[in-house]
Design a protein around this motif. Structure first.
Motif, short mmCIF file in Angstrom:
data_model
loop_
_atom_site.label_atom_id
_atom_site.label_comp_id
_atom_site.label_asym_id
_atom_site.label_seq_id
_atom_site.Cartn_x
_atom_site.Cartn_y
_atom_site.Cartn_z
N VAL A 37 0.95 -1.95 0.38
CA VAL A 37 -0.34 0.20 0.07
C VAL A 37 0.58 0.92 0.08
N LEU A 38 1.82 0.77 0.32
CA LEU A 38 3.04 2.45 0.57
C LEU A 38 3.22 3.19 -0.54
N VAL A 39 3.06 2.15 -1.86
CA VAL A 39 2.82 2.63 -3.06
C VAL A 39 1.88 2.42 -3.89
N LYS A 40 0.76 1.64 -3.45
CA LYS A 40 -0.15 1.94 -4.76
C LYS A 40 -0.48 3.46 -5.29
N ALA A 41 -0.02 4.59 -4.45
CA ALA A 41 -0.71 5.52 -5.11
C ALA A 41 0.14 5.99 -6.25
N VAL A 42 1.30 4.94 -6.70
CA VAL A 42 2.35 5.43 -7.67
C VAL A 42 2.35 4.45 -9.11
N ARG A 43 1.87 3.55 -8.05
CA ARG A 43 2.01 2.20 -9.63
C ARG A 43 0.16 1.57 -10.33
N VAL A 44 0.43 1.11 -10.16
CA VAL A 44 -0.65 0.34 -11.71
C VAL A 44 -0.44 -1.58 -11.19
N ASN A 45 -2.27 -1.99 -11.35
CA ASN A 45 -2.33 -4.17 -11.31
C ASN A 45 -1.93 -4.10 -13.15
N ALA A 46 -1.51 -5.57 -12.28
CA ALA A 46 -1.59 -5.74 -13.56
C ALA A 46 -2.44 -6.28 -14.98
N THR A 47 -4.00 -5.77 -14.90
CA THR A 47 -4.36 -5.18 -16.29
C THR A 47 -4.76 -3.74 -16.30
N SER A 48 -4.28 -3.39 -15.83
CA SER A 48 -4.29 -1.94 -16.13
C SER A 48 -3.77 -0.88 -17.52
N PRO A 49 -4.56 0.10 -18.41
CA PRO A 49 -3.83 0.62 -19.34
C PRO A 49 -2.61 1.10 -19.34
N ILE A 50 -1.29 0.93 -18.71
CA ILE A 50 -0.08 1.33 -18.55
C ILE A 50 1.12 0.13 -18.71
N THR A 51 1.34 0.90 -19.83
CA THR A 51 2.93 0.35 -19.57
C THR A 51 3.41 0.00 -19.04
N HIS A 52 3.76 -0.91 -18.44
CA HIS A 52 4.96 -1.50 -17.34
C HIS A 52 5.48 -2.88 -17.07
N SER A 53 7.06 -3.30 -16.38
CA SER A 53 7.24 -3.66 -16.21
C SER A 53 7.43 -3.95 -14.48
N ASN A 54 7.48 -5.05 -14.13
CA ASN A 54 7.86 -5.41 -12.25
C ASN A 54 9.21 -6.26 -12.46
N VAL A 55 9.80 -5.75 -11.26
CA VAL A 55 11.08 -6.47 -10.75
C VAL A 55 10.91 -7.10 -10.00
N THR A 56 11.19 -8.30 -9.24
CA THR A 56 10.99 -8.53 -7.83
C THR A 56 11.97 -8.50 -7.00
N LYS A 57 11.68 -8.79 -5.54
CA LYS A 57 13.23 -9.12 -4.42
C LYS A 57 14.40 -9.95 -5.25
N ALA A 58 13.94 -11.48 -5.40
CA ALA A 58 13.94 -12.67 -5.81
C ALA A 58 14.53 -12.71 -6.88
N GLN A 59 14.06 -11.82 -8.26
CA GLN A 59 14.59 -11.12 -9.53
C GLN A 59 16.23 -10.53 -9.01
N LEU A 60 16.10 -9.90 -8.19
CA LEU A 60 17.35 -8.20 -8.41
C LEU A 60 18.47 -9.74 -7.87
N GLU A 61 17.96 -10.58 -6.55
CA GLU A 61 19.24 -10.75 -6.10
C GLU A 61 19.87 -11.68 -6.39
N LYS A 62 19.55 -12.06 -7.74
CA LYS A 62 19.89 -13.75 -8.97
C LYS A 62 21.35 -12.73 -9.08
N ARG A 63 21.21 -11.39 -9.19
CA ARG A 63 21.77 -10.92 -10.55
C ARG A 63 22.97 -9.01 -9.48
#
Length: 725
Positions: A37-63
């Motif tokens: 919720v801390l970032v809900k005001a500036v984020r969008v969800n998966a079906t939003s009409p906004i083009t976006h990419s999400n990156v998770t903690k697990a994905q960052l940790e690998k590199r």
């Protein structure tokens, strides 16, 4: 202002302590949602009409082996990254759809992070910050309304570490090419009495850099105290650190790049005939930045929640440089070594009048940044509405000191050869809503008003009077629709407008610089099944008075921009994810674009300029990753990145060009859980540029055929171990 800030903090506590608690489920997923919720005001969800990419903690940790966040995002669609030192540590940058860092909005937990004056993001001040990131979202195009400077083609919003239910201590160490070392320790108390958690991180990174003397010495910390109950989350966060980096922002000139691609001219010392006799040891950027954030999320019931965020940032530091009289006078063609430039009278030495000299100076920046955000969210089965606002105040002092001089000049200890002050107020309010018409159709609307006031007085670093008094009123509407054709297929479309004020550097280079405006049209298709994901997005971004990089830099290494009149960026972005069996996945993205300045009414030597390519905007950017999991917990990845050719100016001169390049990286990550002592052991490593390509990811065009380039490292590696207790 400080008293007002403290009053706001107390007000938040007093108002929310009176809020009536409502019972909600206490499972771990609810804790996770409270963090998000801390970032809900500036984020969008998966079906939003906004083009976006999400990156998770697990994905960052690998590199994550100590390189800056832009480098870790290098393989996302339409992304191009750069590194002054050549190895991804120190000063790094990111461009999305060709849009520069000065036009990309960055928030951390919803708090604006972009520098209020330059509008850019100095990632070097977020040392090892990826080790404290829970997730991040990259929105391409205008995106949704955000806090701070306008998202003028891209935004990146970062959520820091979530609450950990279990106590742990982890120690991470890595080593790599160019004597790169990274050490960090993280801890969490876990939830005490199921309500309170304390966590933190200490980090140190050192690297010599690929470019000569482009060293980095980075120290940082992240501390968090959190309280949560059934419907409330409170987080107090402090993070920051100090960076000392040897300057490498001048690049390598066109006459040297082929014979000595790691040459660094910064700190050069010459004799009276111009012969290079050495380099100044302390030609460094030395800056410290500390952030203090307080976040309060109150869930009144299952439909209504309030989020308040407060921030105070203090930044102070300098860059130190040796001003060599011969170099500045005969090569750099600047007056900086003259007594008159420093506000001093000429002196007499052995009967001769001396009007210039070698000296060492420090250019200081001392600033304070205050932010208050608030948003109220109402959500039911049909409607999801967020209404909020943000206010920020920036106060900064700019001044220069002389700490050593070739001659015994008559200056006091506290003498400042230039001094200027600046103040910037930024206030915005927005309301955004998603309305679910039925199971298939959702409508999206977003309206933001933003007021900006920027004032300066005193002199700039070039010792000329620098007085700005500008006020801007921006209205930024956004609309869109999303249609679920079935459980696998989704289509969407949107229109958004953004307005953005010029930066301090823009004003320094032109008193007549105008704000820029963007109209962004997006149309996309998404497909998702168990084995396959596919996204296709077409965009058309039409600019009025777009501020584009001219290719030149000023005397502090900042890129110079100018209004380009009418211009556009049009392109198609394709993303594919395919699971081949249980062990192999293929991820790929491709961007094909056309980026043009229309240049109507603009001339060169009385000849119409005509349409030209926008600088630093490759027509082709693509990345492909093969991920293989031979055994449980192990992942091997082979990642390819191709960036097409880029021009370094906006007048169509094809000699001013960065050649296309193609790199290949190999990444290994293996996490296993021993039966004793350790909770887990993560071994990871990366070999960058395994084909040993010599390429330049960035450069500048000074005109007259004089170009400089920023070479990136040839084959190099990083390897590390993380032990979690």
């Amino acid at each position: 202002m400080k008293k007002l800030f403290l009053f706001l903090m107390l007000l938040v506590f007093s108002v929310n302590m009176k809020a009536q608690q409502k019972q909600v489920d206490q499972d771990s997923t609810k804790v996770e949602k409270l963090d998000e919720v801390l970032v809900k005001a500036v984020r969008v969800n998966a079906t939003s009409p906004i083009t976006h990419s999400n990156v998770t903690k697990a994905q960052l940790e690998k590199r994550n082996l100590g390189q800056d966040i832009p480098v870790l995002l290098n393989y996302l669609p339409s992304v191009v990254t750069t590194s002054d030192a050549g190895a991804g540590i120190g000063y790094t940058g990111i461009r999305v759809r060709g849009v520069s860092g000065e036009s990309t909005n960055i928030t951390i937990n919803g708090i604006p992070y972009n520098d209020a004056e330059s509008l850019g993001t100095f990632w070097v001040n977020l040392q090892d910050f990826s080790s404290s990131v829970e997730s991040l979202q990259v929105q391409r195009g205008v995106g949704t309304s955000t806090n701070g400077s306008g998202a003028f083609g891209a935004s990146i919003n970062i959520l820091t570490d979530a609450i950990s239910n279990e106590a742990f201590v982890s120690v991470s160490n890595s080593y790599g090419s160019f004597n790169t070392l990274r050490h960090n320790i993280k801890f969490s108390t876990g939830l005490l009495n199921e309500k309170v958690e304390f966590s933190g991180r200490l980090s140190k990174i050192e690297s010599d850099g690929y470019i000569d003397r482009a060293s980095s010495d980075l120290k940082s910390y992240f501390l968090q105290g959190a309280y949560k109950d059934n419907n409330r989350l409170i987080k107090a966060i402090a993070f920051g650190g100090e960076e000392i980096t040897y300057q490498a922002w001048y690049g390598v000139d066109v006459f040297t790049i082929d014979s000595n691609r790691t040459y660094n001219i910064a700190g050069i010392i010459t004799d009276d005939e111009g012969n290079n006799t050495g380099f100044y040891d302390n030609q460094v950027d030395d800056y410290r930045q500390d952030h203090y954030q307080l976040h309060w999320n109150e869930r009144f019931d299952n439909q209504l929640s309030l989020n308040v965020g407060l921030n105070y940032t203090n930044g102070r530091g300098f860059y130190e440089e040796y001003v060599d009289n011969y170099f500045y006078t005969n090569v750099y063609w600047a007056d900086d070594s003259k007594f008159s430039f420093l506000g001093l009278e000429p002196i007499t030495v052995d009967g001769n009048t001396v009007e210039s000299m070698d000296y060492v100076r420090r250019k200081w920046l001392d600033n304070n940044f205050y932010v208050a955000n608030a948003s109220l969210n109402f959500k039911d089965d049909k409607l999801d509405v967020i209404t909020g606002g943000s206010f920020s105040l920036y106060e900064g002092d700019h001044f220069g000191e002389i700490i050593w001089a070739q001659y015994a000049v008559d200056i006091s200890k506290d003498y400042r050869y230039y001094f200027g002050q600046s103040k910037k107020r930024d206030a915005s309010g927005f309301s955004k809503a998603t309305y679910k018409v039925n199971d298939k159709l959702s409508l999206y609307g977003d309206l933001q008003y933003r007021y900006v006031e920027y004032k300066t007085n005193g002199t700039g670093s070039n010792r000329t009077l620098f007085e700005i008094n500008k006020k801007y009123n921006f209205i930024n509407p956004k609309i869109g629709a999303s249609i679920n054709l079935d459980s696998n297929n989704n289509i969407y479309g949107s229109y958004a407008r953004a307005n953005r004020e010029p930066s301090r550097t823009d004003f320094e280079n032109s008193a007549d610089v105008k704000p820029e405006q963007l109209n962004d049209f997006e149309l996309g298709y998404r497909y998702k099944s168990k084995k396959i994901k596919f996204n296709a997005n077409a965009y058309f971004m039409y600019y009025n008075d777009q501020l584009v990089l001219t290719g030149a830099i000023d005397n502090v290494g900042a890129p110079i921009r100018a209004n380009a009149g009418k211009s556009y960026r049009a392109g198609v972005e394709l993303e594919t994810f395919i699971a081949v069996g249980n062990k192999l996945t293929i991820q790929s993205n491709l961007t094909l674009s056309r980026n043009r300045n229309l240049n109507k009414g603009q001339f060169i030597e009385d000849e119409p300029l005509g349409e030209t390519d926008i600088a630093y905007s490759p027509n082709v950017v693509t990345s492909t990753a093969l991920n293989y999991t031979p055994i449980k917990g192990m992942q091997l990845a082979l990642v390819n990145k191709y960036v097409g050719k880029q021009l370094m100016n906006n007048i169509g001169n094809k000699d001013s060009r960065l050649k296309a390049y193609n790199t290949l990286d190999f990444n290994l990550a293996y996490e296993f859980k021993p039966k004793a002592i350790f909770k887990s052991i993560l071994v990871n490593g990366i070999v960058n540029n395994i084909t040993n390509v010599k390429y330049n990811a960035n450069g500048f065009d000074y005109g007259g055929g004089y170009y400089v380039y920023y070479p990136q490292a040839t084959t190099n590696f990083l390897a590390g171990v993380t032990l979690k207790f």
